[in-house]
Structure formats: C-alpha cells, structure tokens
Design a protein around this motif. Structure first.
Motif, PDB file in Angstrom:
ATOM      1  N   TYR A 130      -3.174   9.917  -0.454  1.00 33.85           N
ATOM      2  CA  TYR A 130      -2.672   9.368  -1.723  1.00 33.85           C
ATOM      3  C   TYR A 130      -3.719   9.457  -2.841  1.00 33.85           C
ATOM      4  CZ  TYR A 130       0.191   7.611   2.021  1.00 33.85           C
ATOM      5  OH  TYR A 130       0.959   7.538   3.147  1.00 33.85           O
ATOM      6  N   GLU A 173     -11.555   5.194  -4.554  1.00 30.64           N
ATOM      7  CA  GLU A 173     -11.260   3.773  -4.770  1.00 30.64           C
ATOM      8  C   GLU A 173     -11.881   2.903  -3.696  1.00 30.64           C
ATOM      9  OE1 GLU A 173      -7.091   2.959  -5.563  1.00 30.64           O
ATOM     10  OE2 GLU A 173      -6.954   4.958  -6.407  1.00 30.64           O
ATOM     11  N   ARG A 192       0.859  -1.165   0.000  1.00 27.49           N
ATOM     12  CA  ARG A 192       0.000   0.000   0.000  1.00 27.49           C
ATOM     13  C   ARG A 192       0.909   1.232   0.000  1.00 27.49           C
ATOM     14  NH1 ARG A 192      -3.728  -2.092  -1.908  1.00 27.49           N
ATOM     15  NH2 ARG A 192      -5.693  -2.708  -0.938  1.00 27.49           N
ATOM     16  N   ASP A 235      -7.833  11.133   1.929  1.00 27.94           N
ATOM     17  CA  ASP A 235      -6.692  10.252   1.698  1.00 27.94           C
ATOM     18  C   ASP A 235      -5.500  11.031   1.174  1.00 27.94           C
ATOM     19  OD1 ASP A 235      -5.640   7.441   1.508  1.00 27.94           O
ATOM     20  OD2 ASP A 235      -5.408   8.044  -0.591  1.00 27.94           O
ATOM     21  N   ARG A 237      -6.920   8.476  -2.940  1.00 28.11           N
ATOM     22  CA  ARG A 237      -7.674   7.257  -3.225  1.00 28.11           C
ATOM     23  C   ARG A 237      -9.120   7.313  -2.743  1.00 28.11           C
ATOM     24  NH1 ARG A 237      -4.668   2.982  -0.042  1.00 28.11           N
ATOM     25  NH2 ARG A 237      -4.807   4.691   1.444  1.00 28.11           N
TER      26      ARG A 237
END
Lengths: 482, 482
Positions: B475, B480, B371, B473, B477
């Motif tokens: 990152y 997702e 991750r 998030d 995401r």
C-alpha cells in the motif's frame, strides 16, 4: 478506666455476609455482591467490617471471627479474611434463608455463654473507635438473657430505613428499653419521627449471649431453631470452611431476625450510635461516599464532568464524559453501563430483573471473575475462540484439569509459570508460550514471589466454563463444574 | 422524456471528504471522522453518498468520481469506493484548507468544460432518485458561467444551518436567482425566515463547469487559485491516489467556498430540493435517524430504556441501561462513553478540546483501527504487553516488517495465514501459532477466500505503533511510521 476493664467477657463477632447484588448493579452482581466490591479506597465493605472488628477485643484474638456466607462466595470471604489479617471461620449457608437462620446457625455452633456481636458485612461505619466504644459499653451492661440492638442516631428523615423508638432510660445506663419497631416510613412520617427525638435507625446490628438468642428463637421461631440444630449436627469441616447439612437448611423458613424475634421479644434493649453510618443500600449512598466538587459532581476514576452538576461518575476503566447532566448517576464497568437519575436509583433492581428475564449473563457475572487462585478477565471472544487474561497469586495453583472441547494457547506476559502438561512439568517466563491440546491433562502453578500474568487463547467448538474435568484441586473443587 | 435526453453533458461528482471528527465524539475521532462511521444501517455516510452518485449519469461510468480527502483517511476512502462498486480517483489534501481550496484542486485537475457536482461526503439524503432528478434538471439548465447551489426546503426553523433567500424566478426554470446568503440565525429570526416562504437551507452542494469555478476563483480569491494550480503542477500519482504538491498547498489560505465565492459572485443560481436531508451535524441529528418508540426512546444495539423518555442510546458492544432518564443521549464505544442532554449536545466539541488538552488518545484514535489490509482492535494491555485482535481481508497482506522493541506471538483463530518469518514461509490455520522474535523480519498474508482472524500478543519494553520498520508494502507505506 483501663480498656480491659471496660469489657466483662470476650466478644465473638459474627459477620453476616449474605445479601444479593441487585441494588448496586452493574458494579455488584449475583456472584459478586455489594459487600465484596472494592468501594471505599479500594477496600470492600466486608474487609472494612473485618478490620473494624479486629480491634474489638482488647487482646487481639484473630481466630474468633465467624462469617456466615453463601457457598458461592466462600473464596471472596476467605480472601477478605486474609487481607484483613483475620483468620476466621466461614459458615457456609447452603441457601439464603435470611438473618434469623443465619444468626441461629452461628449461635448453635458456639458456646452458650459466648457473647456474640452480629454485624452485616455491607455497612459503612468510618469511625471504628466510636463503634468499638459503643459495643464495649453495651457488652458491659449486657445480661444473660437480653438481646441488644444498636440504633443509629438519625441525621435526616430517611425513608429507606426502619426506625426504633426508645423508651425511658433507667438511671444512666448504656441501654434503653425499646418502645416499638417502626417499618420504613413515608417522608412525612419520617419527618415526624425525627422531630420526636427518641427514634433511631434500625441498623441490624445485635449483641447477646448465644444462649439468649437460642432461648428467644425457642419461644418465637422454634421451627427455625430445630432446623438449624439439625443443620449443624450434619455439618462437615473443610479447613476454615464449615458446611452445615444441606437438606435440613433448605427446609428452613426464611425470616428476618427483626421480624422473627426482635419485634416480639420482651427482653430487648437498644444502644444509640452517634457515629456516621450508611448501609450503602443504593447508588445514591455510594455516591455520597465520594467527596463532591463545587458543582456537586462526584467523580471516581476516569470521569469528566463538563457543565454538569450533582452528577456521580464511576469510571474505573475508560473515559466517561458527562456533558450538561444534572442529578445523574453514571456507572461504567467493563461489560455494562448504567445511566440513571438520583430519583430513579431505587429502581435498579427492576433493571436487574429485566436483564435477568432476557437471560443476560451480566446479572450474575462480571467480565473479571475472582477465583481462589487469583482471577481471570475475558478480554475478547469470537465465534470459536476466547481470549482471557489470567492472574495467578504467588504460590497458587489452578486445578489439575482437562477440557473436552477446547485447546488452549498460553503466553506468559509477567512472572513465571510452572506448567504441567501430560507427563511433563516445565517453567515458562515472560514472553514464553505453550499449547495445551484438547483432552490433555494440564495444570498451571505460580512458583514465584510475584503475580503471574498470562494471556490464554482458547479455541474450540464449545468454550463454556463448565467444560472442565478437575482431577485434583487445592481448593476442594473437584466436583464443581466451574 | 427519455432519461438520456434529460442531461446535456456528463456530470463528474466531486465528493468532499474533509471534515474533522469532533461533533460526534466518541463515535467519530480525528482519524475516523463522521463520514466514515457506519451510521445508517451499517453503511457510512460516505458510502451512501457514493452509492447515491453512482446512478447520477444515465450510463454508469464508475471511473469518474473524484474524492478529495485527507492523506490520513486515504484507505478509508479507498475502502468506501470499493464497497460502493465505484472506482474513483482520490485527491489527497496535504492539510485541511476548507472547501474553496478543495474544490479548486478538483477543478484545475479536470477538463475546463467538465460539469462538476460538489457534494459533502457526510450528508444524509435518503431519496437518491429525487436527488438525481434535481441534479439532472439543474445540469440541463446550467450555463457555462453559472454556479448553482442546491438549497433544502426547510421543515423547521433550524438555527444550525445558513439560509439562502431565493429571488423571483423567470418563467418556469429549474433555477432561481439568489437574493442573499444568510448566516445561521437565532431561533426567532429562523422562524421569521421560514415564514417568508422563499428561503432554503444552505446545503453546500454545488454544480458548475470547471471553468466557471476557475473564473470565479480568479475574480474573488485568486491567491487560492494560484496556490492550487501550483499544487497540482507538483502532483504525484500512486494508483488511485493523487498527491498534490505539499508546500504550495500548505501556503494556501483556508476559506469556505461560500465565503470566498458564492456570497460575492454575481452569476449564482439556486435549485430547491424538497427531499429529506440532514447534515448529521450533531448527536441530535444522528438520534433522529433511528426510529423512536412510544416513549420517544431511540435505541441502537444493546440499549435498554426503563422508565425513560426521549432518550437515545447507542450501544454497539455491551448492555447500556438508561433508567428514568429524559431527553438524554448516551453514546457507548469500546473505549469511551458520552452522556449528555439534547440541550448540551452542541458542546461535544468542548469535550473533545478538554480531552485533547489532557492529552488523551481517545480524541484521535479508536480502539479498533482501520488499515488498508483490514483492521486491528487493541483488546487488552498491561505494563509490558499488549493483546490485539487482527483481521486481514482475503488476499491482503501486511507490510514486510520488523520491530526493534517487541516480540510477537500469533495465534490464528479463524481462516488461514501465510507467514513469512526470516527466510521461511509457511501456512498457519485455526488453532495454530507462531512466534516472531525481536528484530526478526516477518510478514502476514491472507491467502484464503475468507477473513483471517488472529490474536497477537506483543511483549516488550516499548509497544508503540511507531516501532515498525517497513521493508516492503503493498500500500506504499514504507516511509510511514504507523
């Protein structure tokens, strides 16, 4: 003829549960040898043996089975007895001293007139009825001073077994005289023996009165008999467990009953057994218990054979793929994998010796360890922590205990736990958790009707199983360190 | 000659990180293909590739490496860039469309005069200096409209590679004309080719100006060029990630650059490379990266070869014993095992297809999953629970999230966690724990300088990775589902 008339006296089975766990590594381990592994349809060979013997006497008498086993394996034997519905007695050998001593221990601790049937715990005999008929016929023909051994009618020239040559039978009796015992032969010799037509495989199963065995031991191996009498004179009793005196038994000579008595004794007879039999003595023999597909592949569990032939896959816990292999055996376990050929399978004991020399725990222990209260499985570990999945049987309890070097987090994931922590006792159900600090007295009990499953996260500078102080234990383990 | 003079223009490396993970199963998986596996001295082939390219330009310019990769692998690429000390740009392909499209995407998104070096991410070239010298010499000889491919001087008659036949060289130039490209030959043909002395293995490494590639695509595969331009016109930018337009790229034809351009184009040259090279295209090739002992056994990790020969054992996590095996490859991973022969190793893709057909997750996923914030490893699971070991990098955070179907118990076993739970934020250190009820908003952050390790016990009726609502998030995401 009525079944009751077939048998002249009650037969007491004595199951010999000794035997190390090297030939079927990594499935068998020192602390979990072959006879305890669920190997045939999820049952162990010991359990199948007990179930076979359960029907031996026409009037079921569940209290008369005697198991002779190692101290380390007592809970495994107790569990097999329970699962088989047989409430036997377990004679705990303080050390392994081979079959002469194990059988003599059983003989001196029973009535002299008792008829004893000695059976290894780790043989596979699928036709229990045929076995029962054979034993009953032999028992009917048994005299007070004869020792009967059962021999298996050979189906191929095996080099893995000893042979028994039968003499000429008088009339149509069930028992034959023994001409001689023959050591494990080379292939050519095995082939010649089979061609003779009058040889049997030596299966290590015996029938005799207790007094016949004692008399024979007195003549051929009196030192072992003396030690065994002394050992039993110092026995202590703990529920179903009988603990013979330790020192006398340690001083006892280690000898097989075949060598100590059978090969020397005048009054021995042999009864042929025509049913299927295997001593499950190697991975090849285990493989043969699983049906083969068209390509000769034998698959257990999550195995996949692709362009492979004559390949055995034992895959209980994850996918194991054999691609293009021939005459191979692949044995997977959660913490060790063995890949070998049909030809080299007899050398598995060298593997165990090699790993033992390197000090690897995989020789003695499985990742999943049986306990009298259930089992635990070490699913993960790091430098200062360890994660275990713990399963406690309904009604069972771990000991009241404490640890000097580790704290424990408990999370119930199935069932209900009754937790004692210090002075407090409380219930935890699924998705509840508690914390046991270092040094805190605690106990885990399953008060429910279903299995209790728990995740335990241990944390501390030392996480060995021997960091345990048992203050109280249902299973008499307060002096044990693991 | 001074190194700066060797090179006429700056070279921009383009690393092609596509490629599925079927040939090295079970080590490579769809979501963790070959180029990301730590395979040589604990480094991945991608990382080794990036490190090799880092020294390509005499003045280190860390910002000029471009990686073309799949969306699913973006964090793996980002991590490799970080570990290699290279701050590149990652062009994320919305789908796999082979090398012609991947290379064109990079060419249309850079200056027309830029000199591009296209390298597969998953080749092993141990002598980085020799590689650098070769590329610099070729760059010096490069004209504005030439496309150069590099060919490896063959060391044996391989049937696994295509070949390039060189034409006669004018004077002592670094580059040869190409007579023809030859498909993967059968063994006899490969042998004949090698005997000719003027063939090279086709390594799929290219050097050209961006405008040369665009011009060649315009002539030979204009449809791909049009789609790629359209794709890049719709690109969005997210820190180091460039996301080309999805729909145009999905409509793009899938073709290799060799087939689309090289085999048709007039103005191609080839430069021979004499150093060691492997495309690590099969388990045999991986095995060859590990030194052999006297019996030809190649052992990685906890492998044990006993009376075995020419056996490769990959055993990163538990003892794997090969007894009496010959010419075998044994690959163990935490959740799948492959046993195959040197001869059948090319069929591993059939194994993956077979498992895929059976719907097994082992085709796509490892038990341990990378991750952007670290990794997790699913160490145990039962009917209504799952146990994960979670590792968070220093400074990293998981998303602010909640779950509809599961509660979580967290126990810190290493380092320090900053936990957000509902309105509260608090620190947990080693041996401390907390509980996140179903539906509770939470976040895990590692505020420390060392890795944070945690055991998470999930409990609930549904435990899939997609039961996650990301509210925030680091990152990007939040949309997702895993």
């Amino acid at each position: 003829m009525d079944a009751d008339n077939l048998i002249k006296s009650h037969i007491t089975p004595v199951v010999l549960c000794g035997g190390a766990g090297t030939r079927l590594w990594p499935l068998s381990r020192k602390l979990f040898p072959k006879q305890f592994i669920p190997i045939v349809g999820n049952k162990s060979l010991l359990r199948l043996t007990l179930e076979r013997l359960r029907g031996l006497n026409s009037v079921q008498s569940s209290s008369n089975i005697v198991c002779v086993a190692a101290e380390d394996h007592r809970f495994l034997v107790a569990e097999a007895l329970e699962q088989s519905g047989v409430a036997g007695t377990v004679l705990l050998e303080p050390a392994a001293r081979n079959t002469a001593a194990a059988m003599t221990l059983a003989a001196v601790s029973t009535a002299p007139d008792a008829t004893l049937l000695f059976c290894p715990a780790d043989h596979y005999i699928p036709d229990a009825d045929a076995f029962t008929v054979m034993v009953r016929e032999a028992a009917q023909a048994l005299t007070d001073d004869t020792i009967v051994t059962f021999g298996v009618v050979p189906t191929f020239p095996s080099t893995a077994y000893g042979y028994i040559e039968m003499g000429a039978r008088e009339h149509a009796q069930a028992l034959y005289p023994v001409s001689r015992f023959i050591e494990k032969p080379v292939f050519q010799r095995a082939h010649e023996l089979i061609s003779q037509g009058n040889v049997l495989w030596n299966a290590g199963i015996f029938l005799c009165r207790a007094k016949a065995l004692i008399a024979a031991m007195h003549v051929h191996a009196d030192d072992i008999l003396v030690r065994c009498r002394e050992t039993m004179a110092n026995a202590s009793y703990d529920r179903q467990f009988v603990r013979p005196g330790r020192e006398a038994f340690l001083a006892c000579r280690s000898e097989s009953f075949d060598y100590a008595v059978m090969e020397r004794h005048a009054n021995v007879r042999v009864a042929p057994f025509k049913g299927a039999w295997s001593d499950v003595g190697s991975w090849n023999a285990v493989a043969d218990l699983t049906p083969a597909d068209d390509a000769g592949n034998r698959i257990e569990g999550d195995g996949h054979a692709i362009n492979a032939s004559n390949t055995f896959i034992h895959a209980p816990c994850r996918p194991v793929v054999a691609l293009g292999t021939q005459d191979m055996l692949i044995v997977d376990t959660p913490d060790a994998v063995l890949v070998t050929t049909r030809e080299h399978v007899e050398q598995v004991k060298h593997v165990v010796a090699e790993l033992d020399r390197k000090g690897r725990p995989h020789v003695a222990l499985h990742r999943k360890v049986a306990r009298p209260w259930g089992w635990y499985d070490s699913v993960d570990a790091g430098e200062r922590f360890q994660v275990k999945r713990i399963c406690v049987k309904p009604g069972a309890s771990l000991s009241l205990q404490k640890h000097h070097h580790r704290a424990e987090h408990w999370i119930v994931v199935n069932g209900t736990a009754e937790v004692t922590r210090g002075e407090a006792t409380f219930l935890l159900t699924e998705n509840q958790s508690t914390y046991i600090p270092i040094g805190e007295i605690h106990r885990l009990h399953n008060p429910g009707k279903t299995h209790l499953e728990m995740i335990e996260v241990q944390s501390g500078s030392y996480l060995g199983e021997d960091d345990i102080v048992r203050l109280e234990d249902t299973y008499g383990r307060t002096t044990e360190k693991n």
